[in-house]
Design an enzyme around this catalytic site. Structure first.
Site, short mmCIF file in Angstrom:
data_model
loop_
_atom_site.label_atom_id
_atom_site.label_comp_id
_atom_site.label_asym_id
_atom_site.label_seq_id
_atom_site.Cartn_x
_atom_site.Cartn_y
_atom_site.Cartn_z
N TYR A 217 -9.89 -20.51 -15.77
CA TYR A 217 -10.87 -19.52 -16.23
C TYR A 217 -10.49 -18.91 -17.58
O TYR A 217 -11.28 -18.17 -18.15
CB TYR A 217 -11.02 -18.40 -15.20
CG TYR A 217 -11.76 -18.88 -13.99
CD1 TYR A 217 -13.09 -18.52 -13.78
CD2 TYR A 217 -11.16 -19.73 -13.08
CE1 TYR A 217 -13.78 -18.98 -12.69
CE2 TYR A 217 -11.85 -20.20 -11.98
CZ TYR A 217 -13.15 -19.83 -11.79
OH TYR A 217 -13.83 -20.29 -10.71
N LYS B 271 -2.01 -24.76 -4.42
CA LYS B 271 -2.09 -26.21 -4.41
C LYS B 271 -0.80 -26.76 -5.05
O LYS B 271 -0.81 -27.67 -5.88
CB LYS B 271 -3.36 -26.60 -5.21
CG LYS B 271 -3.81 -27.99 -5.07
CD LYS B 271 -4.38 -28.34 -3.71
CE LYS B 271 -4.55 -29.84 -3.63
NZ LYS B 271 -4.50 -30.38 -2.29
N ASP C 10 -6.36 -26.69 0.47
CA ASP C 10 -7.35 -27.48 1.22
C ASP C 10 -7.21 -27.23 2.72
O ASP C 10 -8.20 -27.11 3.45
CB ASP C 10 -7.28 -28.98 0.88
CG ASP C 10 -5.88 -29.48 0.66
OD1 ASP C 10 -5.04 -28.72 0.14
OD2 ASP C 10 -5.59 -30.63 1.01
N ASP D 19 -12.04 -18.51 -6.02
CA ASP D 19 -13.48 -18.60 -6.23
C ASP D 19 -14.12 -19.38 -5.07
O ASP D 19 -15.06 -18.91 -4.43
CB ASP D 19 -13.71 -19.34 -7.56
CG ASP D 19 -15.14 -19.18 -8.06
OD1 ASP D 19 -15.94 -18.52 -7.39
OD2 ASP D 19 -15.45 -19.72 -9.14
#
Ligand code: NAD
Length: 396
Positions: A149, A219, A259, A283
């Site tokens: 971002y 992640k 995930d 997000d």
């Protein structure tokens, strides 16, 4: 006499008559702000028997600002919010065109509001796609200033991107860009300071709200230094600053791959209490979790800098042009954001009155049209009718 809120030694100093700027918002903003303001004022009046009162100060942003001043985000607005510390806003129409920053992003950047906070809980009676939506009660802390971002990107097949790719291949000996001729490139900055301040805020919030589990969602299995850094710096911070809370069992910190997190919030949502995430993961997770308990019409949010006290509370949905001006919008996202604001001020009794009124309304199948269409046999109320029902519950 109305007074500015102050921030001293890490805490807010709030008088009985604080000045709070509001941005009404575009589209449905005008439908929901009117009702919400009445409900906030009534709840404060009832909770404190008239001893406390908010002095609302309108500041302009969005279409209304553009029509009145020719500027989508007048500098006066940012200045007023900076001085007042705390503000609330409805949804803003983002002007379309090159070089115009999203107004929401501009406000977050100008005030360095690094934590996007979203409490996600279920209200009995709200239509949800889950069998047991009441098992979801999670507060999200999403990092708001870093990650992809930051907007550091170069378009495919431009001189600039070829320069970046040449630097990566020649200087940095990168050989893994599969199609260098046509690749676009984006950069993902994740810092120690940025991760620490977000994770610290999440932990302090958990401890203050008697929640003991904080989960770091990342992640790091793939992005070892950025997402992995977020996890590593988080654990180091916990060992350094919260050893006592860990030892006496008031705090448990764990981590989970992003995930798997998206899977577990559906399968075992009760496993999570407060979660801290990097920007992009946050997000995705925010919208997924909002959908589990009834969607955007009801989910509140705030963007906060816990180091300066600056905070903007907001409806999380957009301007809903399809229903704007028709007295049809669900005001709950803005109302519950207002409850977050009241809790942030320490005015928890007023916040509880509003949440309690919303609970009662839903239990009695008093809902706006967006929910009613998912509830066979239930007729939707207009925004104004729904708001009158809430006022009656607060006064009762
Ligand atoms: P939207 O959230 O405005 O609308 C999506 C759908 O949800 C529509 O069907 C709408 O009717 C419904 N909806 C939204 N809020 C509702 C409410 N309170 N009650 C009942 N139904 C509601 O999203 P969009 O159509 O993608 O965006 C419209 C405009 O809003 C765009 O200009 C966009 O940039 C802006 N936007 C602003 C914000 C913000 O200020 N935080 C967030 C998202 C979009």
């Amino acid at each position: 006499m109305a007074e500015q809120i102050r921030f001293k030694s890490g805490t807010l100093k709030v008088s009985d008559n604080p000045i709070i700027p509001f941005i009404e918002g575009d589209g449905v903003g005008q439908d929901i702000w009117k009702s919400a303001r009445m409900i906030f004022d009534k709840a404060v009046e009832v909770a404190y028997q008239g001893k406390r009162q908010i002095t609302w100060q309108e500041v302009l942003a969005g279409k209304k600002a553009f029509d009145e001043t020719g500027d989508w985000l007048p500098s006066e607005t940012v200045k007023t919010i900076k001085e007042a510390l705390v503000a609330i806003k409805g949804p803003l129409e983002t002007p379309v065109g090159d070089g115009i920053r999203s107004l929401n992003v501009a406000l977050r950047q100008d005030l360095d509001l690094f934590a996007c906070v979203r409490p996600v809980r279920y209200f009995q009676g709200v239509p949800s796609p889950l069998k047991n939506p009441e098992r979801t009660d999670i507060t999200i802390f999403r990092e708001n200033t870093e990650d992809i971002y930051a907007g550091i990107e170069w378009e495919s097949q431009t001189e600039a991107v070829h320069k970046v790719i040449a630097f990566l291949e020649e200087e940095m000996k990168v050989s893994k860009i599969r199609f260098p001729e046509t690749s676009a490139i984006g950069i993902k900055p994740i810092s120690k300071e940025g991760s620490e301040r977000l994770i610290r805020s999440a932990i302090d919030y958990a401890l203050k709200n008697k929640r003991s589990r904080v989960s770091l969602v990342h992640k790091g299995n793939i992005q070892k230094f950025t997402e992995g850094g977020f996890r590593k710096w988080g654990y180091e911070l916990v060992q350094r600053e919260y050893a006592q809370e860990l030892a006496d069992g008031r705090l448990v910190v764990d981590d989970i791959i992003a995930d798997n997190f998206l899977q577990q919030i559906l399968l075992n949502p009760e496993r999570f209490e407060v979660v801290a995430l990097t920007n992009l993961n946050g997000d995705y997770a925010s919208d997924a979790l909002a959908a589990q308990v009834g969607g955007i019409g009801i989910s509140p949010g705030a963007n906060i800098n816990y180091q300066t006290g600056h905070a903007i509370f907001e409806a999380t949905h957009g301007t809903a042009p399809d229903i704007a001006g028709q007295d049809l919008a669900n005001p709950c996202s803005l109302l519950l954001s207002g409850c977050m604001l009241l809790n942030y001020l320490g005015w928890t009794e007023a916040a509880d009155l509003i949440e309690g009124a919303i609970e009662k309304a839903f239990e009695n199948q008093k809902v706006t049209g967006d929910f009613a269409k998912l509830m066979p046999g239930v007729e939707g109320l207009k925004t104004s009718q729904f708001s009158r029902a809430l006022l009656a519950y607060i006064e009762a």
